[in-house]
Write a protein that holds these residues in place. Structure first.
Motif, PDB file in Angstrom:
ATOM      1  N   LYS A 124      -0.724 -56.586   5.382  1.00  0.00           N
ATOM      2  CA  LYS A 124       0.014 -55.727   6.286  1.00  0.00           C
ATOM      3  C   LYS A 124       1.500 -56.044   6.139  1.00  0.00           C
ATOM      4  O   LYS A 124       1.901 -57.212   6.210  1.00  0.00           O
ATOM      5  CB  LYS A 124      -0.432 -55.945   7.732  1.00  0.00           C
ATOM      6  CG  LYS A 124      -1.847 -55.458   8.014  1.00  0.00           C
ATOM      7  CD  LYS A 124      -1.923 -53.936   7.899  1.00  0.00           C
ATOM      8  CE  LYS A 124      -3.317 -53.437   8.229  1.00  0.00           C
ATOM      9  NZ  LYS A 124      -3.414 -51.955   8.069  1.00  0.00           N
ATOM     10  N   LYS A 173       3.754 -49.302   1.636  1.00  0.00           N
ATOM     11  CA  LYS A 173       3.178 -49.124   2.973  1.00  0.00           C
ATOM     12  C   LYS A 173       3.239 -47.639   3.293  1.00  0.00           C
ATOM     13  O   LYS A 173       4.331 -47.077   3.452  1.00  0.00           O
ATOM     14  CB  LYS A 173       3.955 -49.920   4.019  1.00  0.00           C
ATOM     15  CG  LYS A 173       3.409 -49.807   5.451  1.00  0.00           C
ATOM     16  CD  LYS A 173       4.287 -50.579   6.410  1.00  0.00           C
ATOM     17  CE  LYS A 173       3.765 -50.486   7.838  1.00  0.00           C
ATOM     18  NZ  LYS A 173       2.486 -51.211   8.039  1.00  0.00           N
ATOM     19  N   GLU A 216      -2.255 -51.116   0.927  1.00  0.00           N
ATOM     20  CA  GLU A 216      -0.997 -51.586   1.507  1.00  0.00           C
ATOM     21  C   GLU A 216      -0.821 -53.038   1.102  1.00  0.00           C
ATOM     22  O   GLU A 216      -1.749 -53.844   1.241  1.00  0.00           O
ATOM     23  CB  GLU A 216      -1.003 -51.465   3.029  1.00  0.00           C
ATOM     24  CG  GLU A 216       0.270 -51.985   3.680  1.00  0.00           C
ATOM     25  CD  GLU A 216       0.287 -51.825   5.207  1.00  0.00           C
ATOM     26  OE1 GLU A 216       1.058 -52.539   5.866  1.00  0.00           O
ATOM     27  OE2 GLU A 216      -0.489 -50.987   5.714  1.00  0.00           O
ATOM     28  N   GLU A 241       5.567 -55.337   7.257  1.00  0.00           N
ATOM     29  CA  GLU A 241       6.423 -54.912   8.358  1.00  0.00           C
ATOM     30  C   GLU A 241       7.225 -53.676   7.951  1.00  0.00           C
ATOM     31  O   GLU A 241       7.701 -53.588   6.809  1.00  0.00           O
ATOM     32  CB  GLU A 241       7.386 -56.031   8.753  1.00  0.00           C
ATOM     33  CG  GLU A 241       6.715 -57.286   9.287  1.00  0.00           C
ATOM     34  CD  GLU A 241       6.092 -57.072  10.654  1.00  0.00           C
ATOM     35  OE1 GLU A 241       6.549 -56.155  11.378  1.00  0.00           O
ATOM     36  OE2 GLU A 241       5.155 -57.809  10.998  1.00  0.00           O
TER      37      GLU A 241
END
Length: 210
Positions: free
Chosen positions: A191, A58, A24, A193
């Protein structure tokens, strides 16, 4: 003694577990082109199609931002199995059904340890279609879950990652018109959103006609 054996097992298998994780984050690619047409120069292809691509992923969603004049952004949403493309012509978003594929792969080859990219030894998957030949250099260090893309027929994407189980660090695409070479120049695990993969303005969505 049992504790010592357990610790040794953890040390042995922890690298294998981390390498199998789904990536990711963001991968930046440098793109270059070689035209096979005397009417079209390499530099023109670069201006139109873009020389820098930032790819975000993601789970089953991904997004590309390109500095070309033709395509500015492409967003794929796995829940819909649709792609949304922003071109340089307007602020409309053109959607496509990615369950369809006009250039279906006919065969493939895999060669091990073919090239080192950004310090990572990569295997290469060679995919043949009636119109093209493409080389995908990959390492399981940047894994992807093929099950998230089972409906993604467009571009033979599921066909590709079902074999590599990883994102490409280099792509060489060849057809009658041109050769594209795309090489990863920066990889940033992070990470992301979920809102990064939302359709920015649903009122401007139209079907793609190309």
């Amino acid at each position: 003694m049992r504790l010592l054996i357990l610790l040794l097992l953890l040390l042995l298998f922890t690298p294998a577990i981390s390498f199998a994780q789904t990536f990711e984050g963001k991968i930046s690619y440098a793109n270059s082109y070689k035209s096979n047409s005397p009417q079209l120069k390499d530099e023109q292809l670069g201006l139109m199609m873009g020389t820098i691509q930032d790819y975000y992923i993601k789970g089953g969603d991904y997004k590309s931002i390109v500095n070309g004049s033709l395509v500015k952004m492409q967003l794929y949403r796995s829940a819909e199995n649709r792609s949304y493309t922003l071109t340089g012509k307007s602020d409309l978003l053109y959607w496509e059904d990615y369950g369809k594929n006009k250039d279906v792969a006919t065969k493939f080859d895999i060669e091990r340890g073919k090239e080192t990219i950004m310090g990572v030894i990569c295997d290469v998957l060679i995919v043949y279609t009636p119109k093209s030949k493409t080389f995908y250099y990959y390492s399981n260090k940047y894994g992807v879950n093929p099950g998230l893309f089972k409906q993604h027929a467009y571009g033979n994407w599921y066909y590709i990652i079902s074999k590599t189980k990883a994102l490409p660090l280099k792509i060489v695409y060849e057809d009658k018109q041109f050769t594209l070479t795309s090489i990863a120049v920066n990889i940033s695990p992070m990470k992301l959103e979920a809102k990064l993969f939302e359709v920015p303005d649903k009122s401007k969505i139209v079907p793609a006609t190309w």
